[in-house]
Design an enzyme around this catalytic site. Structure first.
Site, PDB file in Angstrom:
ATOM      1  N   TYR C 142      47.178  90.594  15.513  1.00 22.86           N
ATOM      2  CA  TYR C 142      47.399  89.527  16.485  1.00 22.86           C
ATOM      3  C   TYR C 142      47.476  90.060  17.902  1.00 22.86           C
ATOM      4  O   TYR C 142      48.443  90.731  18.277  1.00 22.86           O
ATOM      5  CB  TYR C 142      48.698  88.790  16.152  1.00 22.86           C
ATOM      6  CG  TYR C 142      48.629  87.946  14.905  1.00 22.86           C
ATOM      7  CD1 TYR C 142      47.438  87.772  14.195  1.00 22.86           C
ATOM      8  CD2 TYR C 142      49.761  87.312  14.410  1.00 22.86           C
ATOM      9  CE1 TYR C 142      47.396  86.999  13.046  1.00 22.86           C
ATOM     10  CE2 TYR C 142      49.722  86.522  13.262  1.00 22.86           C
ATOM     11  CZ  TYR C 142      48.533  86.377  12.576  1.00 22.86           C
ATOM     12  OH  TYR C 142      48.491  85.614  11.446  1.00 22.86           O
ATOM     13  N   LYS C 176      43.757  90.313   8.808  1.00 20.35           N
ATOM     14  CA  LYS C 176      43.935  88.867   8.926  1.00 20.35           C
ATOM     15  C   LYS C 176      43.784  88.571  10.405  1.00 20.35           C
ATOM     16  O   LYS C 176      44.571  89.043  11.226  1.00 20.35           O
ATOM     17  CB  LYS C 176      45.338  88.511   8.409  1.00 20.35           C
ATOM     18  CG  LYS C 176      45.770  87.068   8.462  1.00 20.35           C
ATOM     19  CD  LYS C 176      47.049  86.882   7.598  1.00 20.35           C
ATOM     20  CE  LYS C 176      47.649  85.497   7.661  1.00 20.35           C
ATOM     21  NZ  LYS C 176      48.439  85.186   8.845  1.00 20.35           N
ATOM     22  N   ILE C 177      42.745  87.802  10.739  1.00 16.78           N
ATOM     23  CA  ILE C 177      42.446  87.592  12.157  1.00 16.78           C
ATOM     24  C   ILE C 177      42.382  86.111  12.509  1.00 16.78           C
ATOM     25  O   ILE C 177      42.219  85.244  11.641  1.00 16.78           O
ATOM     26  CB  ILE C 177      41.107  88.261  12.548  1.00 16.78           C
ATOM     27  CG1 ILE C 177      39.966  87.763  11.641  1.00 16.78           C
ATOM     28  CG2 ILE C 177      41.227  89.774  12.483  1.00 16.78           C
ATOM     29  CD1 ILE C 177      38.598  88.306  12.020  1.00 16.78           C
ATOM     30  N   LYS C 178      42.484  85.827  13.794  1.00 20.30           N
ATOM     31  CA  LYS C 178      42.531  84.453  14.266  1.00 20.30           C
ATOM     32  C   LYS C 178      41.117  83.878  14.402  1.00 20.30           C
ATOM     33  O   LYS C 178      40.141  84.611  14.544  1.00 20.30           O
ATOM     34  CB  LYS C 178      43.229  84.409  15.629  1.00 20.30           C
ATOM     35  CG  LYS C 178      44.635  85.016  15.588  1.00 20.30           C
ATOM     36  CD  LYS C 178      45.671  84.086  16.157  1.00 20.30           C
ATOM     37  CE  LYS C 178      47.057  84.624  15.859  1.00 20.30           C
ATOM     38  NZ  LYS C 178      48.121  83.734  16.305  1.00 20.30           N
ATOM     39  N   SER C 201      42.992  83.737   9.506  1.00 20.04           N
ATOM     40  CA  SER C 201      44.365  83.236   9.612  1.00 20.04           C
ATOM     41  C   SER C 201      44.274  81.729   9.799  1.00 20.04           C
ATOM     42  O   SER C 201      43.682  81.251  10.771  1.00 20.04           O
ATOM     43  CB  SER C 201      45.043  83.896  10.822  1.00 20.04           C
ATOM     44  OG  SER C 201      46.321  83.379  10.993  1.00 20.04           O
ATOM     45  N   GLY C 229      48.192  78.753   5.135  1.00 20.07           N
ATOM     46  CA  GLY C 229      49.640  78.601   5.224  1.00 20.07           C
ATOM     47  C   GLY C 229      49.980  77.141   5.375  1.00 20.07           C
ATOM     48  O   GLY C 229      49.947  76.375   4.409  1.00 20.07           O
TER      49      GLY C 229
END
Lengths: 252, 252, 252, 252, 252
Positions: C142, C176-178, C201, C229
């Site tokens: 992040y 895990k990337i945006k 993500s 999530g």
């Protein structure tokens, strides 16, 4: 709690000769006699002090066998007054203090400093080690309030009481505290060092009368003794003022 | 999860007598009776508290064999209120807590402080050690928001809920949380401490009615108990308010 | 490189159910069902997620034997959003993750934060330990750019690509990337996580259409899967959106 | 001093292919070929470079057995360019470098940074470990002057000379230094890396002529070689510029 | 106290050749001869210096067997002058100094710097280790006052006296101190390094007459010797000024 406490007290009272000013203040506190640690050891010995406090290196070099009857408190941390930070770190270990036969260790905590936490952490480790080997732990509990009016505030009775209490709660066997601006509160201050002995930090050189009066007030308030420094070794007759102090602590 | 939890609760409920104010606030919280840890131990014993929390040095000195039936929570970290930093560091170890027979350890985390990360790291190590030896871990989950309106915000229900949740996610067995400005949100707050018991931090001395009301609200909302401090030992009749509190926690 | 990778993927693809928001965001993300980790475990189990990510304490308490078929990724570090510092520290160890039977560990690195170096150092030690014991290492990469326009910048494709690359060069098995502001650059972004699997993500709750479209774009660009999530557990029908997501990842 | 030095040089000269830009600069330095470490390994192998430098994770994954004849320098520390701090910390250990068969380790020191002391301390520990196991230690000696005109100053000949000297005094076997603004001072710069080999940091992509000229000047001034990065792998014909460089380093 | 002291003195006096300027100041102090450590070793040998001080890497490479009769003091810490921080950290260990046969170690403490505490802590550990193995400990006691008029103040006699005293109280065997603005106070300054030998820091290159006069004043005041650096190796005839210095230290 700590049997070694008996080694640095007489009838439950402590008269310490303190000499950590060389690192803390520099030679400006000294003259041609008292710059030398042996001069201090002589005063401690002849003046029947119940203990003597020095930085490790001085103790190692000048606390000669002939002074072995004066119990040694190795002051483990210190700083110069030259810098901006109120952070005092150890320059010797509990093991080193034990190695030269010390009876206890001393440690300064600047309460309220930006670095309070770091000193609490280091003190706690020192306390743990010292107690494991039966050494007395004496905390120099000095508030260091970082607001402008700092020097004044640090002598307010409430702050001195807080310092005494904090030293007790952190596990010191003895707390060395400053003389408060409101001496009538001394009983309350000393009471708060519950389970821990409180001794008066002698502070700057003052008149004999003034010094003795302060010691009297402190002892009458329930204090366990005094750490005499400049008021003894800056005195033209150290044994004279020592004698007067001793009589206050152990009146006949 | 932690069988020792049974040692500090009665029918799943906790009534802790908290006494870590000496280091955190100084003697200003005390009077001529409650400055002494034995007075506190007496209240805990006679008031049938399910546990008692103190700094290590006080526990070591004053939690005498006659009080052994009152389970001890050693508060491992602390700071004075004199400095600018919201950083509370350990002044005793889990080993030391075990050494005096404690049932658990307490640790404060100032969520939102500049030093939150440092306290989370230290807490996690403490939690690991404590759980390895079967000690209960109680987290004082105190938000410390660094914006001007700090004092107000820290009681907002959302913040209290966050604190409860964070304590649960960090592995505390019990979280000690503040009373929220919106008490109607207490059920949601307590629910979020999922898998962890929530107890109310008693806070400043207030009227008996007000205090008992808060405890009632907290218990009705699903709370596991309360940590009483100043509301008991600053009370002229500590056992009177204790009795009232006890009846709320364990109603007949 | 890491045989355990097979335990958290199906045909080389990953569908992770992520639930570290309790510590990171607080209960504001929750409602009366999803505040409970068992609700999440149920979704993970029934939704056939290939793995589930939680903080250690939640995993230890709620990842019950009946959920053992869902591989666990213990999220080892975390912070609250209450403070000013972009520093996430471990609150559990690799040993603890192993102790409860986890398949891997998760760790957040805030690239560009003042504390980037500290997180890189801690991550590297975690990576070393985890790989020694055959655990998968998943890095939440992040960016945390400390200039005013921070929130916008962190989704710029170039920054996301940098994050993916940095995670790969630091030795993560999965990054895990945006989702980037310029989705047309996803192939380039994912390609740069060379030798490392990239998963999306999921981010804030959005519409089903929007979410599924993003996952499609990501998978078509070469992505290895998604960490769902809030889009799953805040959904009124978690299994409905899960089913849709699953079909994108593993089309017939 | 270090026998392994022979493994990364030919007739006492070094031609390193450097590829640590993925972490340091991000993918903006890359295109669809050179983003992949194997492409770099191919160039190193076919171009007869005397060594190849990469971050640990890339070396572990892409320095395949077929490239084993190209000695590996594992770049142990790194940082992204996203943050404000000039602090580069290790993301892999000397043991890990040894574990994959590396011949040496690389480490960046930002001289003049606020964090200079931290990097000197970490470098010294790395140097100690690396030399204990016979690995070559290469220091990326990069001044990072924190005054406004920083970017200009860092290429001043006096600063480059200082960097070379500092690397030598800190015990590096090889220092990688920047091209100075005053190339006529190169002999003095290189002389000051007394007892240590100096190699030129290739820097940004420039024209073939310009690059070759710089290498010539450097070698004529007593340099031990060059670290080629973007000038090789951003070149449309990497082996063409490599060949030209090689002829400068090892003229017939 | 430390028998090794005999190895670096002649009739109780010390004439050290100091060469740590490469790291501290960079090559600007050097010319085409003195940039090379062997040139320095030659001067030390032919000039009959009682010891030679260098950074570890230089000592390891250039203190060849033919110079073994010149006792080596490894300067363990250092920093460049490029950065803003007055923090000098070790770049080699006591073990490494022992490994090459050194007789002692040198360490700089910037008294009054923001980082004073960190250097005192590191120095104390070095002192402990060095004394355990019988090495001499020499402290470069340099005040670093952080107020505007810093450069002037640091030579005030009171500050130099403080530095000398602090070095003694911290346990150095020898303190290297600056020449004071008030040379008439040298006896007091040196006396305060009680139990510790004081040597003069030679400082910048000055005229032969000026330098010799300062050494004379220092020796007459009770000094134990001098650390000559630039005044010897920047001199066109190093052995000429060395001879003159030697005659002052050991007059017939």
């Amino acid at each position: 709690m700590n049997r070694n406490l008996d080694r640095i007290q007489r009838n439950g009272k402590i008269m310490m000769l303190a000499y950590d000013q060389g690192l803390e203040h520099g030679p400006e506190d000294f003259d041609s006699k008292n710059y030398h640690p042996e001069y201090i050891c002589d005063i401690a010995s002849q003046g029947k002090y119940t203990c003597l406090a020095m930085q490790y290196a001085n103790a190692r070099k000048f606390w000669l066998p002939k002074y072995a009857h004066v119990p040694m408190i190795v002051k483990l941390n210190g700083k110069t007054k030259l810098g901006p930070e109120a952070l005092s770190v150890t320059n010797a270990s509990v093991d080193e203090a034990i190695g030269i036969g010390a009876s206890g260790v001393g440690f300064t905590i600047y309460l309220g400093s930006d670095h309070e936490a770091e000193m609490i952490r280091e003190f706690s480790e020192i306390r743990r080690q010292a107690h494991r080997y039966g050494l007395v732990v004496i905390a120099w509990m000095y508030p260091f309030i970082t607001k402008p009016s700092s020097n004044d505030d640090e002598l307010e009775a409430d702050i001195v009481a807080y310092a005494a209490r904090a030293g007790a709660e952190l596990g010191a066997d003895v707390v060395k505290i400053k003389y408060p601006r409101q001496p009538e509160k001394l009983p309350w201050i000393i009471k708060n060092a519950v389970g821990t002995k409180a001794i008066l930090s002698g502070g700057d050189k003052t008149s004999d009368e003034d010094f003795v009066l302060k010691v009297k007030q402190f002892m009458n308030a329930g204090g366990a003794g005094v750490a005499v420094g400049r008021n003894a070794w800056q005195h033209p007759q150290p044994l004279f003022i020592t004698e007067k102090t001793r009589k206050v602590i152990w009146p006949e």
